[in-house]
Design a protein around this motif. Structure first.
Motif, PDB file in Angstrom:
ATOM      1  N   ALA A 202      28.086  47.413  54.565  1.00 14.91           N
ATOM      2  CA  ALA A 202      29.016  46.386  54.090  1.00 14.91           C
ATOM      3  C   ALA A 202      30.201  46.325  55.041  1.00 14.91           C
ATOM      4  N   ASP A 203      31.133  45.414  54.717  1.00 17.04           N
ATOM      5  CA  ASP A 203      32.366  45.267  55.499  1.00 17.04           C
ATOM      6  C   ASP A 203      33.393  46.230  54.920  1.00 17.04           C
ATOM      7  N   PRO A 204      33.776  47.289  55.654  1.00 10.87           N
ATOM      8  CA  PRO A 204      34.686  48.297  55.086  1.00 10.87           C
ATOM      9  C   PRO A 204      36.036  47.708  54.670  1.00 10.87           C
ATOM     10  N   ARG A 205      36.574  46.815  55.480  1.00 11.38           N
ATOM     11  CA  ARG A 205      37.902  46.267  55.146  1.00 11.38           C
ATOM     12  C   ARG A 205      37.863  45.479  53.846  1.00 11.38           C
ATOM     13  N   ARG A 206      36.814  44.680  53.679  1.00 14.42           N
ATOM     14  CA  ARG A 206      36.757  43.846  52.477  1.00 14.42           C
ATOM     15  C   ARG A 206      36.451  44.691  51.245  1.00 14.42           C
ATOM     16  N   LEU A 207      35.610  45.724  51.385  1.00 17.44           N
ATOM     17  CA  LEU A 207      35.390  46.619  50.245  1.00 17.44           C
ATOM     18  C   LEU A 207      36.683  47.366  49.886  1.00 17.44           C
ATOM     19  N   PHE A 208      37.459  47.728  50.889  1.00 16.25           N
ATOM     20  CA  PHE A 208      38.746  48.392  50.630  1.00 16.25           C
ATOM     21  C   PHE A 208      39.678  47.448  49.877  1.00 16.25           C
ATOM     22  N   THR A 209      39.651  46.176  50.252  1.00 16.67           N
ATOM     23  CA  THR A 209      40.481  45.183  49.554  1.00 16.67           C
ATOM     24  C   THR A 209      40.060  45.083  48.097  1.00 16.67           C
ATOM     25  N   ILE A 210      38.735  45.081  47.835  1.00 18.29           N
ATOM     26  CA  ILE A 210      38.243  44.995  46.460  1.00 18.29           C
ATOM     27  C   ILE A 210      38.728  46.196  45.651  1.00 18.29           C
ATOM     28  N   MET A 211      38.530  47.397  46.187  1.00 18.87           N
ATOM     29  CA  MET A 211      38.915  48.597  45.454  1.00 18.87           C
ATOM     30  C   MET A 211      40.423  48.664  45.258  1.00 18.87           C
ATOM     31  N   SER A 212      41.182  48.301  46.275  1.00 15.10           N
ATOM     32  CA  SER A 212      42.645  48.345  46.160  1.00 15.10           C
ATOM     33  C   SER A 212      43.134  47.405  45.070  1.00 15.10           C
ATOM     34  N   ASN A 213      42.593  46.187  45.037  1.00 16.89           N
ATOM     35  CA  ASN A 213      43.030  45.211  44.034  1.00 16.89           C
ATOM     36  C   ASN A 213      42.641  45.647  42.628  1.00 16.89           C
ATOM     37  N   LEU A 214      41.423  46.207  42.476  1.00 16.65           N
ATOM     38  CA  LEU A 214      41.017  46.667  41.145  1.00 16.65           C
ATOM     39  C   LEU A 214      41.876  47.842  40.679  1.00 16.65           C
ATOM     40  N   LEU A 215      42.144  48.788  41.565  1.00 19.40           N
ATOM     41  CA  LEU A 215      42.987  49.930  41.181  1.00 19.40           C
ATOM     42  C   LEU A 215      44.414  49.472  40.873  1.00 19.40           C
ATOM     43  N   GLU A 216      44.938  48.571  41.702  1.00 17.18           N
ATOM     44  CA  GLU A 216      46.299  48.078  41.445  1.00 17.18           C
ATOM     45  C   GLU A 216      46.354  47.344  40.117  1.00 17.18           C
ATOM     46  N   ASN A 217      45.317  46.560  39.809  1.00 19.80           N
ATOM     47  CA  ASN A 217      45.275  45.835  38.541  1.00 19.80           C
ATOM     48  C   ASN A 217      45.176  46.809  37.371  1.00 19.80           C
ATOM     49  N   ALA A 218      44.355  47.872  37.533  1.00 23.50           N
ATOM     50  CA  ALA A 218      44.187  48.844  36.452  1.00 23.50           C
ATOM     51  C   ALA A 218      45.477  49.603  36.167  1.00 23.50           C
ATOM     52  N   LEU A 219      46.209  49.963  37.220  1.00 27.04           N
ATOM     53  CA  LEU A 219      47.443  50.723  37.032  1.00 27.04           C
ATOM     54  C   LEU A 219      48.611  49.846  36.613  1.00 27.04           C
ATOM     55  N   ARG A 220      48.594  48.559  37.011  1.00 26.84           N
ATOM     56  CA  ARG A 220      49.701  47.675  36.656  1.00 26.84           C
ATOM     57  C   ARG A 220      49.561  47.172  35.232  1.00 26.84           C
ATOM     58  N   HIS A 221      48.348  46.767  34.846  1.00 33.09           N
ATOM     59  CA  HIS A 221      48.148  46.165  33.526  1.00 33.09           C
ATOM     60  C   HIS A 221      47.560  47.140  32.516  1.00 33.09           C
ATOM     61  N   GLY A 222      46.967  48.223  32.995  1.00 27.94           N
ATOM     62  CA  GLY A 222      46.447  49.234  32.082  1.00 27.94           C
ATOM     63  C   GLY A 222      47.246  50.520  32.206  1.00 27.94           C
ATOM     64  N   GLU A 223      46.574  51.624  31.915  1.00 26.51           N
ATOM     65  CA  GLU A 223      47.240  52.918  31.975  1.00 26.51           C
ATOM     66  C   GLU A 223      46.261  53.946  32.532  1.00 26.51           C
TER      67      GLU A 223
END
Length: 477
Positions: free
Chosen positions: A365-386
């Motif tokens: 896969a494309d490492p940069r784009r997978l990193f973007t996916i994981m970063s956004n999901l983690l940021e969303n989980a920590l910002r809106h969840g706990e």
């Protein structure tokens, strides 16, 4: 001025009438020819049998009298017959009468010594008669007269004495004329019935087509809810269904475009707000930094850095979306260890947060784009969840699943349908928004670029986002 073209009703009626007329005419012609052939054959057979009987009777009662007397005797017998004309010609050299007069290709009718010939007799017919003795079958010859046609038969009464009978085909011609008239009236009736049925069918088709046309005009005028009635023949029903399906698609597209337009208007407001706050902070801090004491100057410097980073992140997200929208995004694939990549994203996004990792997989896969996916999901989980946040990686022979489970309040039901839309933000039930509304949209677009997708659901712990990616071999990549 444009010339008005014939409508569908005119075409249908003309086509039905033309086909029916052609078929009826061909059938009538065939029927007439068959009937005419049968009637004339029966007439010719009857004439041949009648003449053969007459000739046999006269030949069997020959009194050996002179030709002129024999002609009178035969004339007396034949005159008692009804419906035929006859003539007796004497070709014997000892005849008391002049030889039959020949003019060109005919023997003159007035050359007969007894009876009456209504027409001149062709030489071939007379020659055939001279060669036809009694008790011999004779095929009639059909000749045209002034007012009628005749079946002409001739034979030898005695050497040199020829009898010719003329069977008038007037009744046969009249019968066939009546038959022709009957066929004409029948064909006219069939054509009229076909025209009527064609008009009714054409009217039904035209009514159905006009219904679709009217609906199309109203739809073009802005009535997005108008639909065509599916009535009439199967083709008209198919046309109405096709129009209605198209109208539904266009209406849904319009609704989607209006929703996107509303989202873009919200984007302008959100981007303007997000840009104004850090820019105003940067300007205020920059203007007053020199007058601040050293401790306050350090705090102002940190504030400038935070606001600049937020501003840079917003610009990066906008550039990423514009690249995806333009179709210019490319995959630069490589072998990626998903556990290492998720760990790196967690270290960058939330160095002190509790992020638990389970499982691993290696994909192309494309490492940069997978990193973007994981970063956004983690940021969303920590910002809106706990926290804690669990990253669970599993794989099969054809796909890889990455689950990001937080421990927050979950996703509001009203936000589910627009969760991956651009500039969409969850409401206050998941804490302060904080983000710019582009993270999940970018993550979904990058997953789709890999041939995968992201799905969201609520569990008993909180929100769970699942990334599904296909397993791609080096040859496929």
């Amino acid at each position: 001025m444009r010339r008005k073209r014939p409508g569908i009703r005119s075409w249908i009626v003309a086509t039905v009438l033309s086909l029916t007329t052609a078929a009826t005419a061909a059938t009538a012609l065939f029927a007439y020819q068959a009937q005419s052939r049968d009637v004339r054959e029966r007439f010719a057979t009857s004439a041949s049998l009648s003449f053969t009987a007459d000739l046999d009777h006269l030949a069997s009662n020959d009194t050996k009298s002179p030709n002129w007397q024999r002609a009178v005797e035969a004339s007396d017998f034949l005159e008692r017959r009804y419906g035929i004309d006859f003539a007796i010609f004497d070709f014997s050299p000892q005849s008391a009468f002049p030889q039959p007069e020949r003019t060109g290709e005919f023997y003159r009718a007035n050359g007969a010594i007894a009876g009456y010939a209504p027409i001149d007799i062709p030489v071939p017919v007379m020659d055939a008669a001279l060669r036809t003795p009694a008790r011999t079958g004779v095929t009639p010859t059909v000749l045209s007269g002034k007012d009628s046609t005749y079946a002409v038969l001739g034979g030898v009464l005695r050497p040199g004495l020829v009898v010719v009978e003329f069977y008038n085909a007037r009744d046969v011609d009249a019968q066939l004329a009546d038959f022709r008239e009957t066929l004409l009236w029948l064909a006219t009736g069939i054509a009229a019935a076909a025209a009527t049925l064609g008009l009714l069918a054409a009217t039904l088709v035209q009514r159905s087509v006009n219904g679709v046309t009217s609906a199309a005009r109203r739809f073009g005028a802005g009535d997005a809810e108008v639909r065509a009635a599916a009535v009439g023949p199967a083709e008209a029903v198919d046309l109405a269904h096709a129009f209605n399906h198209m109208a539904d698609r266009v209406r849904d597209s319009i609704a989607e475009l209006r929703a996107k337009e509303a989202q873009q208007r919200r984007l302008l407001a959100d981007v303007a707000h997000d840009l104004r706050t850090p820019v105003a902070t940067i300007l205020a801090a920059a203007e007053g930094m020199e007058a601040l004491p050293p401790e306050a100057r350090a705090r102002a410097s940190r504030l400038l850095t935070q606001r600049a980073q937020r501003l840079a992140g917003l610009v990066d997200d906008l550039l990423e979306m514009s690249e995806l929208d333009a179709g210019a995004a490319e995959l630069r694939t490589d072998q990626v260890e998903l556990a290492d990549l998720a760990g790196s994203a967690a270290d960058l996004i939330a160095p002190g947060a509790e992020v638990r990792m389970r499982g691993n997989a290696t994909i192309l896969a494309d490492p940069r784009r997978l990193f973007t996916i994981m970063s956004n999901l983690l940021e969303n989980a920590l910002r809106h969840g706990e926290p804690p946040v669990d990253i669970d990686i599993t794989s099969t022979s054809d796909r890889v699943l990455i689950r990001c489970q937080d421990s927050g309040p979950g996703i509001p039901e009203e936000a589910m349908d627009v969760l991956f839309d651009r500039f969409a933000r969850a409401d206050g039930r998941r804490g302060p928004a904080g983000g710019n509304g582009l993270g999940l949209a970018i993550a979904q677009a990058n997953a789709q670029l890999h041939g995968g997708r992201i799905e969201a659901a609520n569990t008993d712990r909180g929100a769970c986002f699942t990334v599904e990616l296909p397993v791609v071999t080096a040859e496929q990549g």
